[in-house]
Scaffold this active site. Sequence first.
Site, mmCIF file in Angstrom:
data_model
loop_
_atom_site.group_PDB
_atom_site.id
_atom_site.type_symbol
_atom_site.label_atom_id
_atom_site.label_comp_id
_atom_site.label_asym_id
_atom_site.label_seq_id
_atom_site.Cartn_x
_atom_site.Cartn_y
_atom_site.Cartn_z
ATOM 1 N N GLU A 27 41.739 -47.609 -95.601
ATOM 2 C CA GLU A 27 40.681 -46.669 -95.223
ATOM 3 C C GLU A 27 40.081 -46.058 -96.484
ATOM 4 O OE1 GLU A 27 39.844 -42.750 -92.370
ATOM 5 O OE2 GLU A 27 41.858 -43.608 -92.481
ATOM 6 N N GLU A 173 39.717 -43.145 -82.628
ATOM 7 C CA GLU A 173 40.238 -41.835 -82.195
ATOM 8 C C GLU A 173 39.169 -40.913 -81.621
ATOM 9 O OE1 GLU A 173 42.659 -39.998 -85.210
ATOM 10 O OE2 GLU A 173 44.208 -41.531 -85.064
ATOM 11 N N TYR A 244 52.272 -41.158 -85.343
ATOM 12 C CA TYR A 244 52.901 -40.794 -86.611
ATOM 13 C C TYR A 244 54.083 -39.886 -86.324
ATOM 14 C CZ TYR A 244 48.624 -42.532 -88.812
ATOM 15 O OH TYR A 244 47.575 -43.317 -89.213
ATOM 16 N N GLU A 292 47.577 -47.912 -85.817
ATOM 17 C CA GLU A 292 48.012 -46.903 -86.786
ATOM 18 C C GLU A 292 49.418 -46.464 -86.399
ATOM 19 O OE1 GLU A 292 45.547 -43.595 -87.949
ATOM 20 O OE2 GLU A 292 43.701 -44.732 -87.555
ATOM 21 N N GLN A 354 49.017 -46.252 -94.358
ATOM 22 C CA GLN A 354 48.031 -47.193 -94.876
ATOM 23 C C GLN A 354 48.697 -48.094 -95.903
ATOM 24 O OE1 GLN A 354 44.382 -45.202 -96.058
ATOM 25 N NE2 GLN A 354 44.395 -43.911 -94.255
#
Length: 511
Positions: A27, A173, A244, A292, A354
Amino acid sequence: MTQARITLDRDFTIGPVPRRLFGSFVEHMGRCVYTGIYEPGHPQADAQGYRRDVLELVKEMGPTVVRYPGGNFVSGYRWEDGVGPREDRPVRIDGAWHSIETNAFGLHEFVDWAKLADVEVMEAVNLGTRGVEEARSLVEYANHPSGTYWSDLRRKNGAEDPFDIKLWCLGNELDGPWQIGHKTADEYGRLAQETAKAMRLVDPSIELVAVGSSNRQMPTFGSWEHSVLTHTYSEVEYISMHAYYQEHAGDAASFLAEAVDMDEFIDGVISTIDAVKAAGKHKNQVDISFDEWNVWYQRGLETEDQPHKVAAGWKPYPRLIEDAYNVTDAVVVGTFLNSLLRHGDRVTIANQAQLVNVIAPIRSEEGGPAWRQSSFWPFARMAALASGQILRLAVDSGKVPTAKFGDVDAVDAAATWDAERGTIAVFLANRSLEESAEVELDLRGLAADRITRAEVLTIPAGGDRLTANTEDNQDAVGLTRLESVGIEDGKVRATLPKLSWAVVEIAAAAS
């Protein structure tokens, strides 16, 4: 000592290992692109400005597909800014990450880098501030051979041949109030449906990912997926998941068990997908793109590089969320990979977020070295060794108590059987902070010949569970030989140290 018995049966399989499961994410955020994969003038930079030291680590880690260019960044991004002569590209404010985007690196540069890294491109389109027209124009620019405005502009900009990008994300998102262009489920679902149709009219061969919930804790989780898929089910191949995890208040036991949450999250999304499929009498199967996932210590964006702390104002590529991953984090990442592999029949794309510097398995410094973080190793070994069929395991393990999940298996496991290569690959994690684990692998329909690889990542001598690799000590945490492993009476036995991740590869034949 904890005991665990794991039964592997050649005939009890989940499905083939999806190679896109071992994906990553680049990203335009922090130093992932600039001074990460791209740094002209660095001693290790090639003629195009790509850092060769980082590239070699990427190849060693082995990602198969890389999502680009975001992430939150994409919801305010004009893709046209990143093509054409660099001197003509505009400099923009990036509202998502409070920084300056120079656009020195764009689509052409990423596609060229992806070829060098031998990864598939997974491109995201902006459905936050833009929509149908911009998305279909990007597909035409990237994939149409020639003879049209956008395809000829690509050729003018130096790419005679189409990029032939097959995998596309319909935004990012957009259920999140923080997202530029935040939408309700119905607003997004209709936009995604029409965008998908328009993109396919340009290139019918592409595969599309609809935006799912940003995380399981979102108040709209479940209803968001149901509404979005009600609009888009016939138009897409995948719906996304993001998650996450981090250790809270020193509760390492619960942190080490967070793959339980990941398992439940995946199962919930599968149920919603299948409910929409049944209600709509659809024939196609929508799968999951878990595009992600990672450990992320979410302390906010209060870094010394942030705009309100810099007298001169906003700056390019500030340091953002450059977490240093320790032994505990690596074991947790190993359990997340196990969870994804166990669901490989429905989670057929996954992207660790990432790739470099930003919550990443690879770190680099501007003008300086690049190195592997502890989380590099579970990913690299699973990407290299998981092949053939995913085995459906029966695990009987001793338990460890946790405040968040109750008693959970001390030993977490996933395994594959590759008949062509004649190998079983078993991926193991010992969640216990106190006890080693004695593991017995009972093989059914398979005869073990010899151990061809046995490696473990655990607390190093003189270290503790928080030991991490640094610029000054790049090899503090890594893989060592797992000594206590062998074959006896047709069974494989191994002893895992407390708080460890291990891989055991076995040469075997069907019996």
